[in-house]
Design a protein around this motif. Structure first.
Motif, short mmCIF file in Angstrom:
data_model
loop_
_atom_site.label_atom_id
_atom_site.label_comp_id
_atom_site.label_asym_id
_atom_site.label_seq_id
_atom_site.Cartn_x
_atom_site.Cartn_y
_atom_site.Cartn_z
N VAL A 185 -98.92 -52.42 1.88
CA VAL A 185 -99.71 -51.62 2.97
C VAL A 185 -101.26 -51.62 2.52
O VAL A 185 -101.57 -51.62 1.44
CB VAL A 185 -99.05 -50.24 2.90
CG1 VAL A 185 -100.13 -49.22 3.64
CG2 VAL A 185 -97.92 -49.84 3.55
N ARG A 186 -101.88 -51.42 3.68
CA ARG A 186 -103.49 -51.56 3.36
C ARG A 186 -103.94 -50.17 4.01
O ARG A 186 -103.70 -49.76 5.34
CB ARG A 186 -104.23 -52.80 4.10
CG ARG A 186 -105.74 -52.73 3.91
CD ARG A 186 -105.98 -54.16 4.39
NE ARG A 186 -107.38 -54.15 4.39
CZ ARG A 186 -108.61 -53.72 5.24
NH1 ARG A 186 -108.02 -53.32 6.46
NH2 ARG A 186 -109.76 -53.90 5.00
N ASP A 187 -104.56 -49.54 3.45
CA ASP A 187 -105.27 -47.99 4.02
C ASP A 187 -106.66 -48.33 4.64
O ASP A 187 -107.40 -49.44 4.54
CB ASP A 187 -105.13 -47.22 2.75
CG ASP A 187 -106.24 -47.17 1.79
OD1 ASP A 187 -107.23 -47.90 1.95
OD2 ASP A 187 -105.77 -46.62 0.55
N ALA A 188 -106.87 -47.18 5.18
CA ALA A 188 -108.24 -47.26 5.81
C ALA A 188 -109.67 -47.39 4.94
O ALA A 188 -110.59 -47.99 5.53
CB ALA A 188 -108.52 -45.92 6.80
N ASP A 189 -109.43 -47.27 3.74
CA ASP A 189 -110.55 -47.65 2.68
C ASP A 189 -110.32 -48.92 2.12
O ASP A 189 -111.02 -49.47 0.90
CB ASP A 189 -110.61 -46.54 1.64
CG ASP A 189 -110.61 -45.35 2.53
OD1 ASP A 189 -111.74 -45.16 2.84
OD2 ASP A 189 -109.90 -44.27 2.16
N GLY A 190 -109.47 -49.88 2.57
CA GLY A 190 -109.26 -51.41 2.02
C GLY A 190 -108.47 -51.49 0.86
O GLY A 190 -108.31 -52.52 0.32
N ASN A 191 -107.82 -50.52 0.58
CA ASN A 191 -107.07 -50.32 -0.67
C ASN A 191 -105.49 -51.18 -0.14
O ASN A 191 -105.01 -50.81 0.67
CB ASN A 191 -106.72 -49.14 -1.43
CG ASN A 191 -107.86 -48.30 -1.83
OD1 ASN A 191 -108.63 -48.90 -2.58
ND2 ASN A 191 -108.24 -47.24 -1.33
N GLU A 192 -105.04 -52.03 -0.98
CA GLU A 192 -103.72 -52.64 -0.88
C GLU A 192 -102.73 -52.29 -1.77
O GLU A 192 -103.10 -52.30 -3.07
CB GLU A 192 -103.70 -54.15 -0.61
CG GLU A 192 -104.43 -54.65 0.35
CD GLU A 192 -104.41 -56.02 0.55
OE1 GLU A 192 -104.07 -56.88 -0.41
OE2 GLU A 192 -104.81 -56.53 1.78
N VAL A 193 -101.59 -51.66 -1.58
CA VAL A 193 -100.82 -51.09 -2.33
C VAL A 193 -99.27 -51.51 -2.30
O VAL A 193 -99.15 -51.81 -1.07
CB VAL A 193 -100.66 -49.42 -2.53
CG1 VAL A 193 -102.23 -48.75 -2.67
CG2 VAL A 193 -100.27 -49.03 -1.16
N TYR A 194 -98.34 -51.63 -3.42
CA TYR A 194 -97.08 -51.85 -3.00
C TYR A 194 -96.39 -50.72 -2.10
O TYR A 194 -96.58 -49.72 -2.57
CB TYR A 194 -96.23 -52.23 -4.44
CG TYR A 194 -96.36 -53.70 -4.83
CD1 TYR A 194 -95.58 -54.67 -4.18
CD2 TYR A 194 -97.32 -53.84 -5.70
CE1 TYR A 194 -95.42 -55.94 -4.53
CE2 TYR A 194 -97.19 -55.15 -6.13
CZ TYR A 194 -96.43 -56.30 -5.79
OH TYR A 194 -96.45 -57.55 -6.44
#
Length: 387
Positions: free
Chosen positions: A42-51
């Motif tokens: 998943v990619r969030d609105a701040d550009g972080n990508e997480v499992y």
């Protein structure tokens, strides 16, 4: 420091109470906002990508944007999203569910909450009784009868029709049946309740529940909204017990809103409009063809071999966490971290690149391979070791 998610939350606060429309996804001071998902990332609105080990609270069995599911849903969309008529799609999904579970009849709705509410209505109609027995700590949605009776907004009268017992307490269950047997319509049980720590009930207790329900002509409702992913016939198949009614949801919609109740003709006869059915139950978007087609694809993709693979990965995942000294419960592809501070733990895990439920729930998805699960385990252990 300003962030895109922070800006979105501030904007949400102007039109949503506390900026929130779904209690389970809120973490103070505000949650990250999702932008996109692909597979298990998943990619969030701040550009972080997480499992993504939340997977929309276990519903995204195949992760995000699975191409086969997208094709099935897109094809359904081009023919129409919903009708004031039944469609073949609902028949086909019911046929798949019946074949997988051995449960003959199904009715569809839009969520797990609706499925449980429908099952309770069916049990009361079938027995002519009012009282429900459920177990402390289990989550069965947001209907009045399945939440804490002291919750604001729940009528005080609900408490008189619902007996809440300790899960696994055989004596309390027997005593309640003896005292109220002529009034009890249903026993509602989750065999591995998430909110209660994802601890499976014992085989002995599950068998006792089935035995008492049969002896006293009480409808046994097994809630498999979360646990259906653990076996071809759901978690109950591991216990070798039959339910009079089964509630499912989440994975059977392929990522779209869905719920369902399965049962026998004897219990569901009140919903039969051709046999003077006494219960009328609609639902504008129930059995909509988009959910039905996506759900069919999701279940076909989750045959025995893939289910076995994912459950094995989950078992290995918990072994890794436990060997590192972490407290973890669960079975198969579902795990629950037991934390002293869930809010702090949630943020530590997110910052380490792992999205979990706000209560420590983790659900694996089929895009995950051994190397992904090993990476997730390392990240969880590292984050929790720094707590």
């Amino acid at each position: 420091m300003s962030s895109r998610s922070g800006d979105l939350h501030e904007r949400a606060g102007r039109v949503l109470p506390g900026g929130n429309t779904r209690s389970t996804v809120f973490v103070p001071p505000h949650p990250p906002y999702a932008v996109s998902g692909r597979g298990c990332i998943v990619r969030d609105a701040d550009g972080n990508e997480v499992y993504d080990c939340n997977n929309n609270y276990t519903s995204l069995l195949h992760g995000h944007a699975h191409p086969d599911i997208i094709r099935a849903a897109s094809a359904a969309l081009t023919s129409g999203t919903a009708f004031g008529l039944p469609t073949e799609a609902e028949i086909e999904l019911a046929e798949i569910l019946s074949e997988r579970t051995g449960v003959p009849l199904w009715r569809f709705c839009n969520s797990g909450t609706e499925a449980v509410t429908m099952a309770i209505r069916a049990a009361r109609a079938a027995t002519g009784r009012d009282r429900i027995i459920r177990f402390h700590g289990s989550y069965h949605g947001t209907g009045n009868e399945v939440v804490d009776p002291t919750t604001a907004g729940v009528p005080r009268s609900v408490a008189s029709d619902v007996l809440v017992l300790p899960q696994g307490d055989a004596t309390a269950l027997r005593n309640a049946i003896v005292e109220h047997r002529d009034d009890v319509a249903a026993i509602l049980i989750d065999l591995m309740p998430n909110r209660a720590g994802l601890r499976p009930v014992t085989t002995e207790f599950a068998s006792l529940v089935r035995h008492l329900a049969t002896d006293h002509e009480i409808v046994l409702i097994v809630d498999e909204v979360i646990t259906f992913r653990l076996g071809i016939g759901g978690l109950r198949s591991r216990y070798g017990i039959d339910a009079d009614l089964t509630t499912v949801g989440k994975i059977i919609g392929g990522g779209f809103p869905v719920g369902a109740v399965g049962g026998t003709p004897e219990v569901l006869r009140s919903f039969n409009p051709t046999a003077n059915g006494r219960v009328s139950w609609g639902g504008t978007f129930s059995a909509n063809p988009v959910s039905m087609r996506a759900g069919q694809t999701a279940l076909r993709l989750f045959a025995h071999d893939e289910m076995t693979r994912l459950n094995k990965l989950g078992d290995l995942f918990r072994e890794e966490l436990a060997s590192a000294g972490l407290r973890v419960n669960g079975a198969g592809s579902l795990s629950r971290l037991i934390l002293d501070d869930y809010q702090a733990g949630w943020w530590k895990l997110y910052e380490a690149g792992v999205l979990v439920g706000t209560n420590g729930l983790l659900a694996l998805s089929t895009p995950m391979q051994e190397e992904d699960v090993a990476t997730i385990a390392n990240r969880v252990i590292g984050a929790m070791s720094s707590a």
